[in-house]
Design an enzyme around this catalytic site. Structure first.
Site, mmCIF file in Angstrom:
data_model
loop_
_atom_site.group_PDB
_atom_site.id
_atom_site.type_symbol
_atom_site.label_atom_id
_atom_site.label_comp_id
_atom_site.label_asym_id
_atom_site.label_seq_id
_atom_site.Cartn_x
_atom_site.Cartn_y
_atom_site.Cartn_z
ATOM 1 N N TYR A 87 -1.810 -4.981 3.235
ATOM 2 C CA TYR A 87 -1.563 -6.190 2.452
ATOM 3 C C TYR A 87 -2.126 -7.324 3.294
ATOM 4 O O TYR A 87 -1.551 -7.677 4.325
ATOM 5 C CB TYR A 87 -0.058 -6.357 2.205
ATOM 6 C CG TYR A 87 0.251 -7.519 1.288
ATOM 7 C CD1 TYR A 87 0.305 -7.338 -0.090
ATOM 8 C CD2 TYR A 87 0.464 -8.804 1.793
ATOM 9 C CE1 TYR A 87 0.561 -8.406 -0.944
ATOM 10 C CE2 TYR A 87 0.723 -9.868 0.949
ATOM 11 C CZ TYR A 87 0.776 -9.666 -0.414
ATOM 12 O OH TYR A 87 1.028 -10.715 -1.252
ATOM 13 N N TYR A 103 2.699 -12.069 7.631
ATOM 14 C CA TYR A 103 1.663 -11.023 7.697
ATOM 15 C C TYR A 103 1.634 -10.429 9.114
ATOM 16 O O TYR A 103 1.685 -9.202 9.285
ATOM 17 C CB TYR A 103 0.302 -11.621 7.325
ATOM 18 C CG TYR A 103 -0.877 -10.739 7.653
ATOM 19 C CD1 TYR A 103 -1.161 -9.605 6.900
ATOM 20 C CD2 TYR A 103 -1.723 -11.035 8.728
ATOM 21 C CE1 TYR A 103 -2.248 -8.789 7.212
ATOM 22 C CE2 TYR A 103 -2.814 -10.234 9.037
ATOM 23 C CZ TYR A 103 -3.070 -9.109 8.288
ATOM 24 O OH TYR A 103 -4.139 -8.306 8.601
ATOM 25 N N GLN A 144 -12.595 -3.755 2.386
ATOM 26 C CA GLN A 144 -13.792 -4.082 3.191
ATOM 27 C C GLN A 144 -14.079 -2.971 4.202
ATOM 28 O O GLN A 144 -15.180 -2.423 4.265
ATOM 29 C CB GLN A 144 -13.557 -5.369 3.987
ATOM 30 C CG GLN A 144 -13.368 -6.623 3.203
ATOM 31 C CD GLN A 144 -13.446 -7.832 4.131
ATOM 32 O OE1 GLN A 144 -14.499 -8.450 4.265
ATOM 33 N NE2 GLN A 144 -12.341 -8.174 4.762
#
Ligand SMILES: NC(=O)c1ccc[n+]([C@@H]2O[C@H](COP(=O)([O-])OP(=O)(O)OC[C@H]3O[C@@H](n4cnc5c(N)ncnc54)[C@H](OP(=O)(O)O)[C@@H]3O)[C@@H](O)[C@H]2O)c1
Length: 297
Positions: free
Chosen positions: A63, A127, A14
């Site tokens: 990731y 994350y 993105q």
């Protein structure tokens, strides 16, 4: 005259996709993504970088599968932390400035108001832990760097929040949406544009510019929002143009939608340090949303 070379890593993501379109306006850009580069193979990557000899590296690789990262811990750590640390080592050896991105998910959300760079991180999920480790390894490498923490990055791509929100609103009379997660919706084009403006303005001496400004910054869409408010704005802006069925948006709690990764509640970022340093801020998230939605009318 384009006499500087930027290596853009992650050029189809993105942010990377938008960054490419901005950076080519004032610099040569070598734009790479999988399969040409693989962050799980750092030695090979560093060889590739060494052969390109960039004047600056813009790392948009990550990731970003927040729930999957709960299982793929090693993979998330490799892509989000270990390899960025190795890129940092390369940048330190060669005096190459590095722009690296991180996330509001380094915070636990318990502060209750927007986070500044002085607040202590305490990620709730893998994350967030991998991104925090990435920040630490990049900073410890001693390279010239900006670490830019951003939040709720979106575009108008299929599968992103905006398109999903429109689908829900087209196909349902009632949509339930969480109101206890607060962040900063950040249009990836606005983020890419903000960073590119600074690089273009300081094209003559990036090394000096990074020596003067290096560090950690929060940079996200201006103002905070709950997921519910974000959805409400999307519906309000698009009501006349997108054949919406939705009549009723229902605010609910995150606990109604159990997910593998715990999300912080209020992880919105205070971006004053970036604004004070660079006299630049990203547009208010509502304005940016209107601009994106112009494109899908
Ligand atoms: N998305 C968000 O809501 C959000 C929020 C806060 C912070 N951020 C941060 O903002 C930055 C940009 O995020 P984004 O939303 O633009 O991410 P994105 O759309 O998921 O793009 C990530 C890019 O990384 C590439 N990539 C993944 N694994 C790779 C590997 N092993 N080797 C090489 N490239 C690999 C992907 O390529 P493939 O598609 O080919 O796999 C993709 O081009 C990231 O640092 C992210 O952590 C994002």
């Amino acid at each position: 005259m384009k006499n500087k070379k930027i290596l853009l890593l992650g050029s189809t993501g993105q942010l990377g996709w938008e960054a490419h379109r901005h950076l080519i306006g004032f610099s040569e850009v070598v734009a790479l993504d999988t399969p040409e580069i693989d962050f799980t193979k750092p030695e090979q990557l560093i060889e590739t970088i060494s052969s390109i000899r960039p004047d600056l590296i813009f790392n948009a690789v990550a990731y970003t599968a927040v729930d999957l990262a709960e299982e793929k811990i090693d993979l998330a750590n490799q892509i989000n932390a270990i390899t960025p640390g190795k890129i940092g080592d390369y940048c330190q050896r060669t005096q190459t400035p590095l722009i690296h991105f991180s996330t509001d998910y380094v915070f636990d959300g318990k502060k209750g108001i927007d986070y500044t760079e002085l607040d202590s991180p305490n990620p709730l999920n893998q994350y967030g832990r991998s991104k925090l480790l990435g920040e630490q390894l990049v900073a410890e490498s001693g390279c010239l760097h900006w670490i830019l923490r951003t939040s709720w990055v979106y575009s108008n791509r299929e599968g992103g929040f905006l398109q999903k929100a429109l689908q829900w609103a087209r196909h349902n009379q009632e949509v339930r949406i969480v109101d206890d997660q607060i962040g900063n919706p950040t249009w990836c084009r606005a983020l890419a544009n903000g960073v590119s403006i600074l690089l273009a303005q300081n094209l003559t001496d990036w090394t000096r510019f990074f020596e003067e400004t290096q560090g950690l910054y929060h940079l996200a869409g201006w103002g905070n929002s709950s997921r519910f408010e974000w959805m409400q704005q999307i519906v309000d802006i698009s009501r006349d143009n997108h054949n919406l069925q939705v009549k009723n948006l229902v605010p609910v709690k995150t606990s109604e939608f159990p997910a593998p990764a715990e999300r912080p509640t209020h992880s919105a970022l205070n971006c004053n340090k970036f604004e004070n340093t660079f006299q630049l801020k990203l547009p208010d998230w509502r304005l940016a949303l209107r601009m994106v939605m112009e494109e899908i009318k």
